[in-house]
Write a protein that holds these residues in place. Structure first.
Motif, PDB file in Angstrom:
ATOM      1  N   GLN A 101      -0.264 -19.870 -37.209  1.00  0.00           N
ATOM      2  CA  GLN A 101      -1.595 -20.319 -36.819  1.00  0.00           C
ATOM      3  C   GLN A 101      -1.527 -21.696 -36.195  1.00  0.00           C
ATOM      4  O   GLN A 101      -0.713 -22.541 -36.574  1.00  0.00           O
ATOM      5  CB  GLN A 101      -2.523 -20.290 -38.035  1.00  0.00           C
TER       6      GLN A 101
ATOM      7  N   SER B  94      -1.698  -7.603 -44.166  1.00  0.00           N
ATOM      8  CA  SER B  94      -2.175  -8.972 -44.311  1.00  0.00           C
ATOM      9  C   SER B  94      -3.087  -9.252 -43.132  1.00  0.00           C
ATOM     10  O   SER B  94      -2.748  -8.934 -41.994  1.00  0.00           O
ATOM     11  CB  SER B  94      -0.996  -9.943 -44.311  1.00  0.00           C
ATOM     12  N   TYR B  95      -4.240  -9.816 -43.413  1.00  0.00           N
ATOM     13  CA  TYR B  95      -5.175 -10.106 -42.331  1.00  0.00           C
ATOM     14  C   TYR B  95      -5.059 -11.530 -41.830  1.00  0.00           C
ATOM     15  O   TYR B  95      -5.852 -11.970 -41.029  1.00  0.00           O
ATOM     16  CB  TYR B  95      -6.601  -9.814 -42.790  1.00  0.00           C
ATOM     17  N   GLY B  96      -4.083 -12.241 -42.345  1.00  0.00           N
ATOM     18  CA  GLY B  96      -3.805 -13.553 -41.799  1.00  0.00           C
ATOM     19  C   GLY B  96      -4.343 -14.706 -42.593  1.00  0.00           C
ATOM     20  O   GLY B  96      -4.124 -15.850 -42.227  1.00  0.00           O
ATOM     21  N   LYS B  97      -5.031 -14.431 -43.682  1.00  0.00           N
ATOM     22  CA  LYS B  97      -5.535 -15.524 -44.507  1.00  0.00           C
ATOM     23  C   LYS B  97      -4.343 -16.233 -45.142  1.00  0.00           C
ATOM     24  O   LYS B  97      -3.539 -15.616 -45.832  1.00  0.00           O
ATOM     25  CB  LYS B  97      -6.451 -14.958 -45.585  1.00  0.00           C
ATOM     26  N   LEU B  98      -4.215 -17.521 -44.878  1.00  0.00           N
ATOM     27  CA  LEU B  98      -3.120 -18.296 -45.452  1.00  0.00           C
ATOM     28  C   LEU B  98      -3.590 -18.983 -46.726  1.00  0.00           C
ATOM     29  O   LEU B  98      -4.713 -19.460 -46.815  1.00  0.00           O
ATOM     30  CB  LEU B  98      -2.630 -19.358 -44.462  1.00  0.00           C
TER      31      LEU B  98
ATOM     32  N   TYR C  80     -10.804 -23.328 -42.553  1.00  0.00           N
ATOM     33  CA  TYR C  80     -10.255 -23.761 -43.831  1.00  0.00           C
ATOM     34  C   TYR C  80     -10.904 -25.091 -44.204  1.00  0.00           C
ATOM     35  O   TYR C  80     -11.427 -25.801 -43.342  1.00  0.00           O
ATOM     36  CB  TYR C  80      -8.737 -23.986 -43.742  1.00  0.00           C
TER      37      TYR C  80
ATOM     38  N   ARG D  23      -4.986 -17.705 -34.028  1.00  0.00           N
ATOM     39  CA  ARG D  23      -3.752 -17.017 -33.681  1.00  0.00           C
ATOM     40  C   ARG D  23      -4.085 -15.880 -32.740  1.00  0.00           C
ATOM     41  O   ARG D  23      -5.195 -15.351 -32.758  1.00  0.00           O
ATOM     42  CB  ARG D  23      -3.002 -16.513 -34.908  1.00  0.00           C
TER      43      ARG D  23
ATOM     44  N   TYR E  57      -9.901 -18.872 -37.773  1.00  0.00           N
ATOM     45  CA  TYR E  57     -10.034 -19.121 -39.206  1.00  0.00           C
ATOM     46  C   TYR E  57     -10.659 -20.491 -39.433  1.00  0.00           C
ATOM     47  O   TYR E  57     -10.404 -21.432 -38.688  1.00  0.00           O
ATOM     48  CB  TYR E  57      -8.660 -19.107 -39.893  1.00  0.00           C
TER      49      TYR E  57
ATOM     50  N   ASN F 211       2.253 -14.365 -38.419  1.00  0.00           N
ATOM     51  CA  ASN F 211       0.970 -15.031 -38.633  1.00  0.00           C
ATOM     52  C   ASN F 211       1.120 -16.534 -38.507  1.00  0.00           C
ATOM     53  O   ASN F 211       0.872 -17.275 -39.455  1.00  0.00           O
ATOM     54  CB  ASN F 211       0.416 -14.629 -40.002  1.00  0.00           C
TER      55      ASN F 211
ATOM     56  N   ASP G  59       1.341 -15.869 -46.715  1.00  0.00           N
ATOM     57  CA  ASP G  59       0.588 -14.833 -46.023  1.00  0.00           C
ATOM     58  C   ASP G  59       0.517 -13.673 -46.995  1.00  0.00           C
ATOM     59  O   ASP G  59       1.498 -12.956 -47.176  1.00  0.00           O
ATOM     60  CB  ASP G  59       1.340 -14.467 -44.756  1.00  0.00           C
TER      61      ASP G  59
END
Lengths: 115, 117
Positions: free
Chosen positions: A104, B101-105, A35, A95, A33, A102, B92
């Motif tokens: 990370q 959930s695809y993990g986007k925080l 951010y 992850r 990811y 989840n 989440d």
């Protein structure tokens, strides 16, 4: 086990220039990811890779941002041309692929300053 | 207000005191996490609470979750100078009707905690 590594730690560029940020993930972590935290605001999602494929890029601000993850290993985030509002801290997080929780793992971030 | 909004924005306490930070969110979630960031470092996961849990403990950390109010709190007991950091809640988000959930925080702006020796 090495953690998530980001390069460079700090980049100062002029408006209109190009910058490429790099993230080296934890080995075997399929999910990657990006951010961004702009000064004084919340950390915002940019995009999500599963291996080399883009799962979700809904957070990318505009087409000046291009992310790649060649071979499902390291990832790059290129900003071209950079604008003043692109300044901020860019975080990469990973992850594992099959973990249900989840949680990370974050890199230290790249602080981008566009002057 | 933003998803994952936190208060207070800054908290200054003495060593040994307890620190409480609050977080609110807007959408349905699978779980809520708290992360800590020391200056110049990456975010480090502290604790995760699932949407069907109401309270969770880990060492000196206590997290509560109220899904009816869409809020959570993080309590650090007997604080130490080393607890000085920024603390973020992250949700989440459920992204489809199937509960995936695809993990986007989604993060809040964070609380800056300063613990004075």
């Amino acid at each position: 086990e090495a953690g998530v590594t980001q390069f460079p730690s700090h980049s100062v560029i002029e408006k209109g220039q190009t910058v490429t940020l790099r993230c080296d993930p934890i080995s075997g972590h399929d999910n990657l990811y990006w951010y961004r935290r702009v000064m004084g605001k919340e950390i915002k999602f940019l995009l999500h890779f599963v291996k080399e494929s883009k799962q979700d890029e809904s957070g990318m601000p505009n087409n000046r941002f291009l992310a790649e993850r060649t071979g499902g290993t390291y990832s790059t985030l290129k900003v071209q041309p950079a604008e003043l509002e692109d300044s901020g801290v860019y975080f990469c997080a990973n992850r594992p692929g099959k973990e249900v929780k989840n949680i990370q793992y974050f890199g230290a971030g790249t602080r981008l300053s566009v002057l | 207000s933003q998803q994952g909004e936190e208060d207070p924005q800054a908290l200054s306490i003495q060593e040994g005191e307890n620190a409480t930070m609050n977080c609110s969110y807007k959408t349905s979630i699978n779980n809520l996490q708290w992360y800590r960031q020391n200056s110049g470092r990456g975010l480090v996961h502290l604790i995760l609470i699932r949407s069907n849990e109401r309270e969770k403990h880990s060492g000196r950390l206590r997290v509560t979750l109220d899904t009816s109010k869409k809020s959570s709190s993080l309590l650090i007991t007997a604080s130490r100078a080393a607890d000085t950091a920024s603390y973020f809640c992250a949700t989440d988000v459920i992204e489809n009707a199937g509960g995936t959930s695809y993990g986007k925080l989604t993060f809040g702006q964070g609380t800056i905690l300063t613990v004075h020796p």
